[in-house]
Design a protein around this motif. Sequence first.
Motif, short mmCIF file in Angstrom:
data_model
loop_
_atom_site.label_atom_id
_atom_site.label_comp_id
_atom_site.label_asym_id
_atom_site.label_seq_id
_atom_site.Cartn_x
_atom_site.Cartn_y
_atom_site.Cartn_z
N ASP A 175 10.79 12.34 3.06
CA ASP A 175 9.83 11.42 2.46
C ASP A 175 8.49 12.16 2.39
O ASP A 175 7.84 12.38 3.40
CB ASP A 175 9.73 10.16 3.32
CG ASP A 175 8.79 9.11 2.73
OD1 ASP A 175 7.90 9.48 1.94
OD2 ASP A 175 8.95 7.92 3.06
N SER A 197 7.02 7.31 -2.22
CA SER A 197 6.44 6.08 -2.71
C SER A 197 5.33 6.55 -3.65
O SER A 197 4.29 7.03 -3.20
CB SER A 197 5.86 5.26 -1.55
OG SER A 197 5.05 4.23 -2.08
N THR A 199 3.54 4.76 -5.27
CA THR A 199 2.45 3.81 -5.02
C THR A 199 1.22 4.50 -4.43
O THR A 199 0.09 4.06 -4.63
CB THR A 199 2.93 2.78 -3.97
OG1 THR A 199 4.22 2.27 -4.35
CG2 THR A 199 1.96 1.64 -3.81
N LYS A 200 1.46 5.57 -3.68
CA LYS A 200 0.40 6.20 -2.89
C LYS A 200 -0.27 7.32 -3.69
O LYS A 200 -0.83 7.04 -4.73
CB LYS A 200 1.00 6.66 -1.56
CG LYS A 200 1.98 5.65 -0.92
CD LYS A 200 1.31 4.36 -0.48
CE LYS A 200 2.29 3.26 -0.08
NZ LYS A 200 3.30 3.60 0.91
#
Length: 387
Positions: A175, A197, A199-200
């Motif tokens: 990750d 993610s 999103t980050k």
Amino acid sequence: MDPNNLQFQTRCVHVGVEKDSSFNSVITPIYPSSTFAWDDLNTNRGYDYTRSGNPTRRALEENITQLEGGLDCRATSTGMSAIAATMHLFKPGDHIIAGDDIYGGTFRLFVSVYTQMGIEFTLVKMGDPAAVKAAVKPNTKCIWIETPSNPLLNLVDIKAMVEIAKSAGAITIADNTFLSPYLQRPFELGVDVVVHSTTKYLNGHSDVVGGCVVTKDKPLAEKVGFYVNAMGLACSPFDAWLVLRGIKTLGPRMEAHQRGAQALAEMLAAHKAVEHVYYPGLKTHPHHELAKRQQKGFGAMVTFDVKGGKPQAEHVFKTAKLFKLAESLGGVESLFEYPDSMSHASMTHEARRQGGITEKTIRVSVGIEHPDDLVADMKHALDTIPA
Ligand SMILES: *Cc1c(COP(=O)(O)O)cnc(C)c1O
């Protein structure tokens, strides 16, 4: 032009984006169409149905593939759906080793969802390769790597994990959310699958949730592609477009994020109201040397323990103005949060304490504001803690 000859920042801007042969638009168009017409029964133009594939999403996938140095990428609706997709590479009876301080949502997915489906997890202190080696069993199929960890910024030696996994006949999945491919490229260290993610940091503007799974060999690429399509995990064309737009400034953003993080960490380390600072960029961090070797920078997540406990933490949250009290990270604006009751609330109390998260712990996502402003604002909050 071979993108492999271009610098990282140049690839961020250029790779994958040219999808409009009709009008030559400079920016990738958003193709919201759910379906694509066939020219005849045997011929389409590369896309038929947007769950399976979409030109805007493909542009993002080509871009991320190139930045991570992989073979293929699947852009998903969230980071969690990316992680869920990778869990389907395994079957009941398989065993996965992961860190005991992984992202709270990943912990919940492993312990509360995939354990029920018959996958077995062992959570260990991943900073210690001997502990990982000791956890290997005959059915170990994967070592799950998250480095630096959340929220305590412990590093995992990626090369050491790859070696242990290889000798156990297992794969490694990393990750890479906390650093982005600008600062860490797990494939170069032998990892098999990278998840994000988006999103980050990849999107970077706190205006979309998304994820991706990046693979570097064909069999894994095909399996991941199959599950993302079969389970309907892919992201919308609009979300893909936003992330693609965010990535164009990834390099300059990460540089600005890191400048602020280093300045903030140094101020915190010298402040008498602070008990401990967790930031790999500090020489006192136990994994500082590993960070220098394995990463291309120290990232922009800074965690610290305030002296006292919850009342002191609450004072900081109430007083600092440039930091919004919010979960998530990686956006241009600075955020801070309280892992004990926010980001890591889905872990049990014991699991939090075992992982080192206490009532004193404050996690900061340092944005791209001027470091002087961030330092002054946080310093004021700490200076004014009532005795
Ligand atoms: C946020 C995050 C996730 C989950 O991603 P979502 O987009 O919120 O689903 C997974 N791993 C890490 C390290 C994260 O920070």
